[in-house]
Structures are given as structure tokens and as C-alpha cells.
Design a protein around this motif. Structure first.
Motif, PDB file in Angstrom:
ATOM      1  N   ILE A  53       0.837  -1.202   0.000  1.00  0.00           N
ATOM      2  CA  ILE A  53       0.000   0.000   0.000  1.00  0.00           C
ATOM      3  C   ILE A  53       0.870   1.250   0.000  1.00  0.00           C
ATOM      4  O   ILE A  53       0.627   2.201  -0.762  1.00  0.00           O
ATOM      5  CB  ILE A  53      -0.951   0.002   1.201  1.00  0.00           C
ATOM      6  CG1 ILE A  53      -1.951  -1.153   1.084  1.00  0.00           C
ATOM      7  CG2 ILE A  53      -1.693   1.331   1.301  1.00  0.00           C
ATOM      8  CD1 ILE A  53      -2.831  -1.336   2.310  1.00  0.00           C
ATOM      9  N   TYR A  54       1.891   1.277   0.839  1.00  0.00           N
ATOM     10  CA  TYR A  54       2.781   2.442   0.868  1.00  0.00           C
ATOM     11  C   TYR A  54       3.489   2.621  -0.468  1.00  0.00           C
ATOM     12  O   TYR A  54       3.655   3.747  -0.958  1.00  0.00           O
ATOM     13  CB  TYR A  54       3.800   2.309   1.998  1.00  0.00           C
ATOM     14  CG  TYR A  54       3.263   2.708   3.355  1.00  0.00           C
ATOM     15  CD1 TYR A  54       3.181   4.041   3.723  1.00  0.00           C
ATOM     16  CD2 TYR A  54       2.834   1.751   4.260  1.00  0.00           C
ATOM     17  CE1 TYR A  54       2.691   4.421   4.969  1.00  0.00           C
ATOM     18  CE2 TYR A  54       2.337   2.110   5.504  1.00  0.00           C
ATOM     19  CZ  TYR A  54       2.262   3.450   5.857  1.00  0.00           C
ATOM     20  OH  TYR A  54       1.763   3.812   7.079  1.00  0.00           O
ATOM     21  N   ALA A  55       3.913   1.515  -1.076  1.00  0.00           N
ATOM     22  CA  ALA A  55       4.588   1.605  -2.371  1.00  0.00           C
ATOM     23  C   ALA A  55       3.646   2.168  -3.429  1.00  0.00           C
ATOM     24  O   ALA A  55       4.057   2.961  -4.285  1.00  0.00           O
ATOM     25  CB  ALA A  55       5.104   0.228  -2.794  1.00  0.00           C
ATOM     26  N   ALA A  56       2.358   1.758  -3.382  1.00  0.00           N
ATOM     27  CA  ALA A  56       1.385   2.272  -4.343  1.00  0.00           C
ATOM     28  C   ALA A  56       1.219   3.778  -4.200  1.00  0.00           C
ATOM     29  O   ALA A  56       0.923   4.475  -5.179  1.00  0.00           O
ATOM     30  CB  ALA A  56       0.041   1.583  -4.156  1.00  0.00           C
ATOM     31  N   ALA A  57       1.421   4.294  -2.982  1.00  0.00           N
ATOM     32  CA  ALA A  57       1.317   5.738  -2.733  1.00  0.00           C
ATOM     33  C   ALA A  57       2.669   6.433  -2.864  1.00  0.00           C
ATOM     34  O   ALA A  57       2.780   7.623  -2.571  1.00  0.00           O
ATOM     35  CB  ALA A  57       0.755   5.984  -1.335  1.00  0.00           C
ATOM     36  N   ALA A 233     -11.406  -5.454  -7.335  1.00  0.00           N
ATOM     37  CA  ALA A 233     -10.511  -6.336  -6.559  1.00  0.00           C
ATOM     38  C   ALA A 233     -11.100  -7.721  -6.306  1.00  0.00           C
ATOM     39  O   ALA A 233     -10.967  -8.269  -5.209  1.00  0.00           O
ATOM     40  CB  ALA A 233     -10.139  -5.664  -5.238  1.00  0.00           C
ATOM     41  N   VAL A 234     -11.734  -8.304  -7.337  1.00  0.00           N
ATOM     42  CA  VAL A 234     -12.294  -9.650  -7.173  1.00  0.00           C
ATOM     43  C   VAL A 234     -11.778 -10.625  -8.231  1.00  0.00           C
ATOM     44  O   VAL A 234     -12.184 -11.785  -8.241  1.00  0.00           O
ATOM     45  CB  VAL A 234     -13.834  -9.618  -7.213  1.00  0.00           C
ATOM     46  CG1 VAL A 234     -14.395  -8.831  -6.049  1.00  0.00           C
ATOM     47  CG2 VAL A 234     -14.346  -9.080  -8.540  1.00  0.00           C
ATOM     48  N   ALA A 235     -10.899 -10.183  -9.117  1.00  0.00           N
ATOM     49  CA  ALA A 235     -10.401 -11.042 -10.194  1.00  0.00           C
ATOM     50  C   ALA A 235      -8.937 -10.714 -10.488  1.00  0.00           C
ATOM     51  O   ALA A 235      -8.444  -9.645 -10.117  1.00  0.00           O
ATOM     52  CB  ALA A 235     -11.253 -10.851 -11.461  1.00  0.00           C
ATOM     53  N   TRP A 246     -19.187  -6.555 -14.484  1.00  0.00           N
ATOM     54  CA  TRP A 246     -17.753  -6.525 -14.761  1.00  0.00           C
ATOM     55  C   TRP A 246     -16.991  -6.827 -13.470  1.00  0.00           C
ATOM     56  O   TRP A 246     -17.296  -6.264 -12.416  1.00  0.00           O
ATOM     57  CB  TRP A 246     -17.326  -5.148 -15.280  1.00  0.00           C
ATOM     58  CG  TRP A 246     -17.913  -4.769 -16.602  1.00  0.00           C
ATOM     59  CD1 TRP A 246     -19.153  -4.247 -16.828  1.00  0.00           C
ATOM     60  CD2 TRP A 246     -17.294  -4.898 -17.882  1.00  0.00           C
ATOM     61  NE1 TRP A 246     -19.342  -4.024 -18.174  1.00  0.00           N
ATOM     62  CE2 TRP A 246     -18.205  -4.411 -18.859  1.00  0.00           C
ATOM     63  CE3 TRP A 246     -16.051  -5.349 -18.320  1.00  0.00           C
ATOM     64  CZ2 TRP A 246     -17.930  -4.380 -20.208  1.00  0.00           C
ATOM     65  CZ3 TRP A 246     -15.758  -5.322 -19.671  1.00  0.00           C
ATOM     66  CH2 TRP A 246     -16.688  -4.846 -20.607  1.00  0.00           C
ATOM     67  N   LEU A 247     -16.002  -7.700 -13.576  1.00  0.00           N
ATOM     68  CA  LEU A 247     -15.132  -8.036 -12.441  1.00  0.00           C
ATOM     69  C   LEU A 247     -13.739  -7.494 -12.730  1.00  0.00           C
ATOM     70  O   LEU A 247     -13.172  -7.767 -13.805  1.00  0.00           O
ATOM     71  CB  LEU A 247     -15.061  -9.553 -12.241  1.00  0.00           C
ATOM     72  CG  LEU A 247     -16.400 -10.305 -12.167  1.00  0.00           C
ATOM     73  CD1 LEU A 247     -16.145 -11.789 -11.930  1.00  0.00           C
ATOM     74  CD2 LEU A 247     -17.300  -9.737 -11.080  1.00  0.00           C
ATOM     75  N   LEU A 248     -13.197  -6.728 -11.798  1.00  0.00           N
ATOM     76  CA  LEU A 248     -11.904  -6.076 -11.998  1.00  0.00           C
ATOM     77  C   LEU A 248     -10.865  -6.589 -11.012  1.00  0.00           C
ATOM     78  O   LEU A 248     -11.206  -7.038  -9.905  1.00  0.00           O
ATOM     79  CB  LEU A 248     -12.033  -4.557 -11.804  1.00  0.00           C
ATOM     80  CG  LEU A 248     -13.079  -3.802 -12.624  1.00  0.00           C
ATOM     81  CD1 LEU A 248     -12.953  -2.310 -12.344  1.00  0.00           C
ATOM     82  CD2 LEU A 248     -12.912  -4.091 -14.098  1.00  0.00           C
ATOM     83  N   PRO A 249      -9.606  -6.497 -11.384  1.00  0.00           N
ATOM     84  CA  PRO A 249      -8.547  -6.743 -10.402  1.00  0.00           C
ATOM     85  C   PRO A 249      -8.439  -5.560  -9.440  1.00  0.00           C
ATOM     86  O   PRO A 249      -9.269  -4.644  -9.468  1.00  0.00           O
ATOM     87  CB  PRO A 249      -7.287  -6.876 -11.267  1.00  0.00           C
ATOM     88  CG  PRO A 249      -7.598  -6.064 -12.486  1.00  0.00           C
ATOM     89  CD  PRO A 249      -9.086  -6.206 -12.715  1.00  0.00           C
ATOM     90  N   LYS A 250      -7.434  -5.574  -8.594  1.00  0.00           N
ATOM     91  CA  LYS A 250      -7.243  -4.480  -7.636  1.00  0.00           C
ATOM     92  C   LYS A 250      -6.991  -3.173  -8.388  1.00  0.00           C
ATOM     93  O   LYS A 250      -6.215  -3.124  -9.344  1.00  0.00           O
ATOM     94  CB  LYS A 250      -6.064  -4.807  -6.727  1.00  0.00           C
ATOM     95  CG  LYS A 250      -5.887  -3.864  -5.551  1.00  0.00           C
ATOM     96  CD  LYS A 250      -4.746  -4.337  -4.646  1.00  0.00           C
ATOM     97  CE  LYS A 250      -5.102  -5.642  -3.976  1.00  0.00           C
ATOM     98  NZ  LYS A 250      -4.043  -6.101  -3.054  1.00  0.00           N
ATOM     99  N   VAL A 251      -7.674  -2.121  -7.968  1.00  0.00           N
ATOM    100  CA  VAL A 251      -7.541  -0.800  -8.586  1.00  0.00           C
ATOM    101  C   VAL A 251      -6.997   0.161  -7.539  1.00  0.00           C
ATOM    102  O   VAL A 251      -7.684   0.497  -6.567  1.00  0.00           O
ATOM    103  CB  VAL A 251      -8.900  -0.288  -9.113  1.00  0.00           C
ATOM    104  CG1 VAL A 251      -8.745   1.116  -9.702  1.00  0.00           C
ATOM    105  CG2 VAL A 251      -9.472  -1.250 -10.157  1.00  0.00           C
ATOM    106  N   TRP A 252      -5.753   0.609  -7.702  1.00  0.00           N
ATOM    107  CA  TRP A 252      -5.152   1.502  -6.716  1.00  0.00           C
ATOM    108  C   TRP A 252      -5.681   2.930  -6.853  1.00  0.00           C
ATOM    109  O   TRP A 252      -5.781   3.655  -5.878  1.00  0.00           O
ATOM    110  CB  TRP A 252      -3.629   1.494  -6.845  1.00  0.00           C
ATOM    111  CG  TRP A 252      -2.986   0.224  -6.370  1.00  0.00           C
ATOM    112  CD1 TRP A 252      -2.307  -0.682  -7.127  1.00  0.00           C
ATOM    113  CD2 TRP A 252      -2.976  -0.296  -5.034  1.00  0.00           C
ATOM    114  NE1 TRP A 252      -1.868  -1.730  -6.362  1.00  0.00           N
ATOM    115  CE2 TRP A 252      -2.264  -1.513  -5.067  1.00  0.00           C
ATOM    116  CE3 TRP A 252      -3.501   0.142  -3.821  1.00  0.00           C
ATOM    117  CZ2 TRP A 252      -2.059  -2.285  -3.923  1.00  0.00           C
ATOM    118  CZ3 TRP A 252      -3.306  -0.624  -2.682  1.00  0.00           C
ATOM    119  CH2 TRP A 252      -2.584  -1.822  -2.748  1.00  0.00           C
TER     120      TRP A 252
END
Length: 361
Positions: A53-57, A233-235, A246-252
């Protein structure tokens, strides 16, 4: 240079989950924009998710060698190992406080707060705690007994009496929302953005499969044929199991999800609920009933009492879910003048925290 004239330094300690970490990052981002002379130092634990999470920010925290509460360990072996890690974390926190010489520290609850609190108290550094939930956690209750200042995200912080906390709201990110068509494209979804109601579902992984199944079932019913349901964040990759799902991966970049949404379906984390409140997005809140001290249900009650929100639990059944979605779509945008309305007040929340930590002389 005197202590009063030199640039401020602050430690922001948050770990465990995004519910603790994102408020700290949001407050730190606000400080960087509005008090650029202030030096911010983040502190987190050693769990991979925390560092992700910190890296994403694009933040580089000081990592303490602790990954959970000793009270929650499985068996004496893990509890003993976590206690040793907690003591080692205190040593590292004490070194940070000694070397960095902060003017103040703000901890965001959870086990990670303990070593920072102890290090600050021993060094005589002002340390306050921010509680994101309407039901105070164990560390928050301990901090209150120690006489620390407690800042609450909500109008209640049970079981603390009102005189023992100050309501500030939960620090949230400063979102610049894209138009729906732009958000649709940025998320990598095919075709044109839909014209009917769009429900964005952000329920994470906390026992959410049943919620997903119920919503997908609703999406197939005649009443929702013109609606679109987008699950974050479900696929592992973008999937389209049915015409309007629509099912999406994690979205930062959550701004893309919020820009797409007419309404939200959320778990009851304090940070996410505050984002919905500040953005003025109506939400169906599905509290995770296994959360510690049932704090998510308390958060849901606090949110629904002040914002365009409704509560549904898995025990309420499918018909109640359908009814709640229809009613929420019907009331969105009609209740803008409630006393607790946070609409557009993200910056004010951070300003409140800054003023409390560094009161004007």
C-alpha cells in the motif's frame, strides 16, 4: 534556530490494513501540499500488504518488525514471537524518535501504535491517536486510559464518553474525479460507458463472496437490466461474466471507480465510508459482522445516520438487497443538508487534525 521557528517534523504511524494506512497517507499528502516545509516520516509493520500500500502511494515508511498483535496470535509460540517482535519494534521506534526528533506523532490505531506510543512517551514527544471507527479498538481504549488525545472519525467512539475524544473525521484522499466515459476507458473496460445506473462494489475480501453472489443474482433480474455492476478487486484480470457485470482486479486509483459510480456497495471501513461521504456518493453499506468488537456495524450506523446510505447484511436476504438498491437509487442526491454532512470537506478534516497537533500560539 529555535524549536518554535524550525520546520515541523511529524511521525505518522499506521499499519495492519488499508483502513489504518490510507488515512495516514491522506493526511501526509495534505501536509506535503499545504505545509511543504514540514517533514513527514511514516511508520508501518512488516506485513507485505502494508508495504504494498505504501509503495502504491510512493511513500517509503520505516518498517517495524511486527506483523500482528500478541493477543491475537495462534498458540503460545506465535504469541511469544509477536511479543518479541513488539519489543524489537519499540527499540526501533525509540531510535527513530531519537534521531528524527519529531515535534509530534499521530498513530492510527492497531498493534503498530503501541511501540510508537511508548517511544514518544519516554522521549517526551507529543503523541495523539486517530480512531477511524465508531467503536474504539483495544489500543485506542488503552491510549484513552493513558490520557492521550483521541481524535475520532465519527460523532461517537464507543465506549469512550464524548469528553474523551474530539471528532475530526477520517482523513481522506483529495480526489479529482474523471468523467464517467474517461473513468470507463481508464479502467480498461470495453465499449462505451453505460448510460443507466452504475453500481461500484468495493467490498474487499472480508467474507465477501456471498455479497458478490447476491449482487450478481440481482444484476440478472429484470429490474436491473439497465444497470451496470462493477466489482473491484475480485479477479486477476478484467472479466465479464454477464452482460451488465464486470469483475476487476485491484484498482489503486480509486478516483476512477468513484468517477464511474452513481452509487456504491461498500464494507464499513471508516476510511472508505468517509470517502463516500466527502464525495457525496450514496452507498449501500454491508458491514462485516465478524469485525473486532462489531466495529463495522457501528460505522455503518454512524454513516447511514448522516449521509445518503442504507445498511444491508447477508442475514437480511435477497429481497431486502433488491429493495435497498432500488430505494437508494431513488433517493440519491436529495439529502444534502444534514448536520453531519461531510460533502466536500476532505481538506477541512486534515486542517482540523493539523490545528489540533500544532495549535497556533
Amino acid at each position: 534556530m529555535t524549536a518554535e521557528s524550525r520546520p515541523k517534523k511529524i511521525i505518522l504511524a499506521a499499519g495492519g490494513t488499508g483502513g489504518h494506512i490510507w488515512p495516514a497517507l491522506s493526511f501526509g499528502e495534505w501536509i506535503n501540499k499545504n505545509h511543504a516545509e514540514c517533514e513527514v516520516r511514516y511508520v508501518c509493520g512488516s506485513r507485505p500488504l502494508e508495504r504494498e500500500i505504501y509503495a502504491a502511494a510512493q511513500a517509503e515508511p520505516v518498517v517495524l518488525p511486527v506483523d500482528g498483535s500478541p493477543l491475537a496470535g495462534r498458540g503460545m509460540g506465535q504469541k511469544f514471537a509477536r511479543m518479541r517482535a513488539l519489543l524489537a519494534s519499540y527499540g526501533k521506534a525509540a531510535s527513530l524518535v531519537k534521531d528524527f526528533r519529531p515535534d509530534a506523532a499521530l498513530v492510527f490505531g492497531g498493534y503498530l501504535s503501541l511501540p510508537v506510543i511508548m517511544a514518544c512517551r519516554r522521549a517526551g514527544v507529543r503523541c495523539a491517536l486517530h480512531e477511524q471507527n465508531a467503536r474504539a479498538g483495544k489500543v485506542t481504549r488503552l491510549a484513552s486510559k493513558l490520557g492521550m488525545e483521541i481524535y475520532s472519525g465519527w460523532s461517537e467512539c464507543e465506549p469512550l464518553p464524548n469528553k474523551r475524544f474530539i471528532r475530526t473525521g477520517v482523513p481522506v484522499r483529495d480526489f479529482a474525479l474523471p468523467a464517467r466515459g474517461e473513468a470507463w476507458k481508464n479502467l480498461g473496460l470495453e465499449g462505451e460507458a453505460p448510460g443507466g445506473p452504475v453500481v461500484v462494489v468495493m467490498t474487499g475480501s472480508l467474507g465477501s463472496r456471498a455479497v458478490k453472489d447476491e449482487l450478481c443474482r440481482a444484476a440478472g433480474e429484470e429490474a436491473f437490466k439497465s444497470w451496470t455492476f462493477v466489482f473491484a478487486a475480485v479477479a486477476d484480470k478484467i472479466e465479464r461474466p454477464s452482460e451488465n457485470v464486470w469483475l476487476l482486479p485491484k484498482v489503486w486509483d480509486a478516483a476512477q471507480l468513484y468517477g464511474l459510480a452513481d452509487m456504491l456497495v461498500l464494507r464499513a471501513g471508516g476510511s472508505t465510508l468517509t470517502e463516500a461521504a466527502v464525495l457525496g456518493l450514496p452507498a449501500l453499506v454491508v458491514p462485516w459482522m465478524q469485525a473486532a468488537d462489531n466495529h463495522q456495524f457501528h460505522n455503518a450506523l454512524a454513516f447511514a445516520g448522516e449521509n445518503e446510505g442504507m445498511i444491508w447484511t447477508e442475514n437480511d436476504g435477497h429481497e431486502a438487497l433488491v429493495s435497498s438498491l432500488v430505494r437508494l437509487n431513488g433517493i440519491k442526491g436529495k439529502n444534502h443538508d444534514r448536520a453531519g454532512d461531510l460533502r466536500g470537506r476532505g481538506g477541512a478534516i486534515c486542517e482540523n487534525l493539523w490545528s489540533l497537533l500544532f495549535p497556533a500560539v
